[in-house]
Structure formats: C-alpha cells, structure tokens
Design an enzyme around this catalytic site. Sequence first.
Site, PDB file in Angstrom:
ATOM      1  N   ILE A   6     -10.486  19.412  -0.634  1.00 48.75           N
ATOM      2  CA  ILE A   6      -9.637  19.768   0.523  1.00 48.75           C
ATOM      3  C   ILE A   6      -9.492  21.276   0.699  1.00 48.75           C
ATOM      4  O   ILE A   6      -8.889  21.732   1.658  1.00 48.75           O
ATOM      5  CB  ILE A   6      -8.240  19.126   0.417  1.00 48.75           C
ATOM      6  CG1 ILE A   6      -7.545  19.496  -0.899  1.00 48.75           C
ATOM      7  CG2 ILE A   6      -8.324  17.613   0.584  1.00 48.75           C
ATOM      8  CD1 ILE A   6      -6.091  19.050  -0.983  1.00 48.75           C
ATOM      9  N   TYR A   8     -10.860  31.442  -6.503  1.00 53.50           N
ATOM     10  CA  TYR A   8     -10.483  30.875  -7.803  1.00 53.50           C
ATOM     11  C   TYR A   8     -11.298  29.636  -8.156  1.00 53.50           C
ATOM     12  O   TYR A   8     -11.502  29.318  -9.315  1.00 53.50           O
ATOM     13  CB  TYR A   8      -8.992  30.491  -7.784  1.00 53.50           C
ATOM     14  CG  TYR A   8      -8.651  29.607  -6.609  1.00 53.50           C
ATOM     15  CD1 TYR A   8      -8.898  28.239  -6.643  1.00 53.50           C
ATOM     16  CD2 TYR A   8      -8.151  30.152  -5.428  1.00 53.50           C
ATOM     17  CE1 TYR A   8      -8.648  27.434  -5.548  1.00 53.50           C
ATOM     18  CE2 TYR A   8      -7.887  29.353  -4.328  1.00 53.50           C
ATOM     19  CZ  TYR A   8      -8.138  27.995  -4.397  1.00 53.50           C
ATOM     20  OH  TYR A   8      -7.900  27.200  -3.303  1.00 53.50           O
ATOM     21  N   ILE A  56     -11.885  25.357  -6.624  1.00 56.32           N
ATOM     22  CA  ILE A  56     -11.842  24.282  -5.629  1.00 56.32           C
ATOM     23  C   ILE A  56     -10.555  23.466  -5.795  1.00 56.32           C
ATOM     24  O   ILE A  56      -9.996  23.380  -6.882  1.00 56.32           O
ATOM     25  CB  ILE A  56     -13.103  23.382  -5.795  1.00 56.32           C
ATOM     26  CG1 ILE A  56     -13.224  22.345  -4.679  1.00 56.32           C
ATOM     27  CG2 ILE A  56     -13.137  22.713  -7.157  1.00 56.32           C
ATOM     28  CD1 ILE A  56     -14.563  21.614  -4.687  1.00 56.32           C
ATOM     29  N   LYS A  84      -5.964  21.663  -8.380  1.00 56.95           N
ATOM     30  CA  LYS A  84      -6.682  22.932  -8.210  1.00 56.95           C
ATOM     31  C   LYS A  84      -7.421  23.257  -9.502  1.00 56.95           C
ATOM     32  O   LYS A  84      -6.819  23.311 -10.572  1.00 56.95           O
ATOM     33  CB  LYS A  84      -5.698  24.057  -7.862  1.00 56.95           C
ATOM     34  CG  LYS A  84      -6.341  25.439  -7.785  1.00 56.95           C
ATOM     35  CD  LYS A  84      -5.454  26.466  -7.086  1.00 56.95           C
ATOM     36  CE  LYS A  84      -4.268  26.903  -7.900  1.00 56.95           C
ATOM     37  NZ  LYS A  84      -3.567  28.069  -7.283  1.00 56.95           N
ATOM     38  N   ASP A 142       4.556  37.373  -2.050  1.00 60.88           N
ATOM     39  CA  ASP A 142       3.321  37.096  -1.309  1.00 60.88           C
ATOM     40  C   ASP A 142       3.538  36.001  -0.268  1.00 60.88           C
ATOM     41  O   ASP A 142       2.705  35.117  -0.103  1.00 60.88           O
ATOM     42  CB  ASP A 142       2.207  36.701  -2.291  1.00 60.88           C
ATOM     43  CG  ASP A 142       0.817  36.787  -1.663  1.00 60.88           C
ATOM     44  OD1 ASP A 142       0.679  37.472  -0.617  1.00 60.88           O
ATOM     45  OD2 ASP A 142      -0.126  36.185  -2.203  1.00 60.88           O
TER      46      ASP A 142
END
Length: 375
Positions: free
Chosen positions: A49, A54, A56, A72, A169
């Site tokens: 998705i 970094y 997938i 992740k 962030d």
Amino acid sequence: MVDANMGAAGGQFPEFPNIVTHGGQYVQYDIFGNFFEITTKYRPPIMPIGRGAYGIVCSVFNAELNEMVAVKKIANAFDNYMDAKRTLREIKLLRHLDHENVIGLRDVIPPPLRREFSDVYIATELMDTDLHQIIRSNQGLSEDHCQYFMYQLLRGLKYIHSANVIHRDLKPSNLLLNANCDLKICDFGLARPNLENENMTEYVVTRWYRAPELLLNSSDYTEAIDVWSVGCIFMELMNRKPLFAGKDHVHQIRLLTELLGTPTESDLSFLRNEDAKRYIRQLPQHPRQQLAKVFPHVNSLAIELVDKMLTLNPTGRITVEEALAHPYLAKLHDAADEPVCPVPFSFDFEQQGIGEEQIKDMIYQEALVLNPEYA
C-alpha cells in the site's frame, strides 16, 4: 465520508509467492521483488500500500488481533545511525502514546535471528488514506469536514504535547484518515522533548510547514512549532494548495514575510542569534496582509484562528488548548473528552550516547515486550 478506495481492481487481492521459514514460525513473501518476512500470525490477504526511502508498507491480516494492519518494513534499518535512532524513538513513543488521534502501535515483529537482523517490521493500525491525498484529489470537502479534521489534529496534539513531546514534522501526509473521517497523527521519528532553552540540533523536515523560529535556526524552540504547522495545514485544507510552497530556505522566508509582514523588533525578541536578526532586518519591508482579504472564500472564524496560529513570534502564538477552545471549533470542543497523557514520555534512552548494537538490542527488546513468547 471520505472516499478511500484501496485494494486491487474489483476487490481481488493478488497472491504473492511465499515460503515458510525458520521452522514454520515465519513466512517470507516476495512482494514485487521485495522480501517481506513476517510471523505466521500474519495471513493473507497481503497487499503493498506504500513505499518510501525506508522500504515498503503492506496491509495484512493479523489473526491474533483479528484485524487488518499496516506493516512497515524498514530495510537495512541500522545502516545509518540517525535513521536507526529514529526507528527506536518512534517505536518507544508509539508504545507510550495511547490516544484516538495518534496512530496505534500493534506490533514490532521479532526478528528470527537476534544478532543478525538488518530489517525492522512495525505493525500499526491500518488507515485508508492521508490528508495529502485528500487535498490533492478533486473530492469536495465541506466546512464540517475541515472543522472535524482540525479538531482531531488539535485534540491529538494536545495529548502529544502533554506527554512532553514535540512532533516536529506535522504535514498532511503524516495525518492518516479512514472512510469515517477519523484522523490519526503518525510518523514520530523526528519527535523531541519539550525542554525550553535546551540546545536542539538543526534537522531537515518539510520546509513548507516549518515555523519561522526553525527557519531562523533558533535552537530553543518549543511546542509552538507544531501549532505553526497546524496553521499551514489548515489553510492548505481550505485552499487546496500549500500556503508557503518555498523552493528553498530563502524563498520560504520571503513567502512568509510577503503574507505575514516583515518581522518587527518585538517579533524578533525570541531570537538570540544576532546573525539571524541582521538577516531579517535587511529584508524588504512588507506589511502583514489581512488573511480575510487574501482568502475571501474562507470562513471568517477559520481565518481568525489561523491568524493566531501563524504569529511570527512563537511566544505570542496560540496554544493547542486555546485553539481547541476557539469559536470555530465550538460545536466539537469538549474539554472533558480531550485527554492528556498521564505520564510524560522519557527520552532518557537517547541521552546515553547509545551505539548501533545497543539500538539494535533495544529494538529487539521492544519486540519481545509485545511478543513474550519469542523470548
């Protein structure tokens, strides 16, 4: 409702090649050439998705929890020391934070080999989309949508700040949504403690949402930087385009001053850096524009709230608690249902000057806390 279509065409999930490994405890999938090795409590359907620098992200079924989750894979997680520290920080923070508007940690998958692992797999709640995708789409957003998104963002941020954490962030892509319009804040890799006057290192985040005190290299910033980011996100939501889309550092400051006016001496009172003050003083003089005239289509109460968020001097910027109590959010605000974090988060684990092997071991220990049967 937010339209968030996921999955393969026609609702059919492709089957990916897989083999059982490590005595039947793990399954290794081949996702378009990416190896994805997870414990056997994770079962098909599995679907990629998202991807980034970094690695997938896949949605997959967690049989223990009986729900779909997002896993992740952070590939080669220990190649870069700062990235490894970010991963550890995010895991520890997500395990500490427990709030409806903060993404929930579901698992840190224990690696099959304690000493020889290089990839880290983190499972979180599965959401449908993010605010960046919604803003970019042609889907209509009502005033109610915008209010509800802003309310949830501020509600989550109140909790985060009460844990003594600054997110640092905030941007539309870090605000996840589902089809019910529930919003959850994610990506805590850059989060920092809220310690006024402590020298905090400069870092790189998305420039467009960066507060002026960060653009001017102020080292003693506070949680007010997150409020600035919320103001930028709020206007982007209303306007369907970024408020300050600076091409570089200098252009970013120019865009700020053209809309919000050149900072006055009192605006600069928070700055200790004389070089930064000199730089601002030599900028062309611009008056602060009236946001209501620049954005006549935006609700006047929304403009009033944004105006208080986009205050150049952080000491005069509205706080999250004050923003929640603003008339624009009156029909949603309920102080009794806006919880704070009972225990402040401790960043002490970062103060020890930890090395790569220690980080690796600490991540392994986090996985064991969530999976004691692998100890």
